[in-house]
Scaffold this motif. Structure first.
Motif, PDB file in Angstrom:
ATOM      1  N   LEU A 103      -7.059   9.590  -3.590  1.00 36.10           N
ATOM      2  CA  LEU A 103      -7.621   8.263  -3.361  1.00 36.10           C
ATOM      3  C   LEU A 103      -8.484   8.243  -2.102  1.00 36.10           C
ATOM      4  N   ASN A 104      -9.524   7.408  -2.129  1.00 38.94           N
ATOM      5  CA  ASN A 104     -10.286   7.214  -0.902  1.00 38.94           C
ATOM      6  C   ASN A 104      -9.608   6.135  -0.051  1.00 38.94           C
ATOM      7  N   GLY A 105     -10.185   5.864   1.118  1.00 40.81           N
ATOM      8  CA  GLY A 105      -9.538   4.935   2.045  1.00 40.81           C
ATOM      9  C   GLY A 105      -9.320   3.552   1.470  1.00 40.81           C
ATOM     10  N   LEU A 106     -10.343   2.995   0.815  1.00 43.63           N
ATOM     11  CA  LEU A 106     -10.213   1.658   0.234  1.00 43.63           C
ATOM     12  C   LEU A 106      -9.184   1.640  -0.882  1.00 43.63           C
ATOM     13  N   GLN A 107      -9.199   2.657  -1.717  1.00 48.27           N
ATOM     14  CA  GLN A 107      -8.230   2.737  -2.807  1.00 48.27           C
ATOM     15  C   GLN A 107      -6.806   2.845  -2.264  1.00 48.27           C
ATOM     16  N   LYS A 108      -6.641   3.556  -1.170  1.00 52.22           N
ATOM     17  CA  LYS A 108      -5.312   3.660  -0.554  1.00 52.22           C
ATOM     18  C   LYS A 108      -4.825   2.298  -0.065  1.00 52.22           C
ATOM     19  N   ILE A 109      -5.724   1.515   0.538  1.00 53.44           N
ATOM     20  CA  ILE A 109      -5.337   0.189   1.026  1.00 53.44           C
ATOM     21  C   ILE A 109      -4.970  -0.714  -0.144  1.00 53.44           C
ATOM     22  N   ARG A 110      -5.751  -0.667  -1.213  1.00 57.19           N
ATOM     23  CA  ARG A 110      -5.440  -1.480  -2.390  1.00 57.19           C
ATOM     24  C   ARG A 110      -4.107  -1.065  -3.008  1.00 57.19           C
ATOM     25  N   GLU A 111      -3.862   0.236  -3.060  1.00 54.11           N
ATOM     26  CA  GLU A 111      -2.602   0.737  -3.605  1.00 54.11           C
ATOM     27  C   GLU A 111      -1.432   0.350  -2.700  1.00 54.11           C
ATOM     28  N   LEU A 112      -1.664   0.359  -1.404  1.00 51.61           N
ATOM     29  CA  LEU A 112      -0.628  -0.042  -0.448  1.00 51.61           C
ATOM     30  C   LEU A 112      -0.195  -1.482  -0.691  1.00 51.61           C
TER      31      LEU A 112
END
Length: 213
Positions: A80-89
């Motif tokens: 995952l990229n940074g934005l995807q990680k935040i959304r997944e979080l």
């Protein structure tokens, strides 16, 4: 057994007993006598570690976070990229029923300004660096385009406090409007978190949870 190990064992007994009691009886209905009886420890032993039920509640929250830190989990998601990680979080946090129930149970004690200040400081100290790490990762990989990574990392841990009607009184409709406002503001700052339908679902769940407390 070394003294340090004995002390840690006693502390964990207190937290385990208190967590079970808070879940069964609620925070307000649980007494220090209940905690003594459930943990099997003396009054002196409990007060050696904690001055009050409120301190125990705060320590439980810290332990729950560090025992199952969602930032550690998301850090491993290298696909995952940074934005995807935040959304997944955000999805992980929303689906963590045990932690959400605990956070909702803790809302009443945040009416105490001293406890609220302690909670804000803990969030700043613990969560802000973790958010900054993800935001900087997103900037580096191009998924997040913002000049406000530091400011966002400081703002994000404060949002939950602003949403709590025990701190900022608000109707269900006003809380839902706050969710929309938050997402729009963050998007303007270069952090597009979610679509409108997802905002509505998250807001409705939050409102339902706080209404049951």
């Amino acid at each position: 057994m070394k003294q340090e190990e004995k002390s840690l064992l006693s502390r964990n007994k207190i937290l385990e007993a208190s967590g079970a009691l808070f879940a069964e009886k609620g925070f307000d209905s649980t007494t220090m006598q209940d905690i003594m009886a459930r943990s099997g420890l003396s009054k002196g032993a409990i007060y050696h570690h904690f001055k009050s039920k409120e301190e125990i509640m705060q320590a439980l929250g810290d332990k729950m976070f560090f025992d199952n830190n969602p930032f550690d989990e998301i850090r491993k998601r290298t696909e995952l990229n940074g934005l995807q990680k935040i959304r997944e979080l955000l999805k992980i946090n929303q689906s963590d029923t045990k932690r959400n129930d605990f956070n909702m149970a803790a809302i009443p004690i945040l009416k105490d300004p001293r406890i609220l200040a302690t909670a804000v400081e803990a969030n700043r100290r613990v969560l802000t660096p973790l958010w900054l790490e993800l935001l900087e990762e997103g900037k580096a990989d191009g998924s997040i385009k913002t000049e406000y990574a530091k400011e966002l990392s400081e703002l994000l841990p404060l949002i939950n406090f602003w949403l709590m009607p025990s701190i900022y009184p608000a109707t269900a409709e006003e809380i839902q409007h706050k969710f929309i406002f938050i997402v729009e503001v963050l998007s303007k700052m270069g952090l597009p978190l979610m679509e409108e339908d997802a905002i509505k679902v998250m807001a409705e769940k939050f409102i339902k949870d706080i209404s049951s407390k």
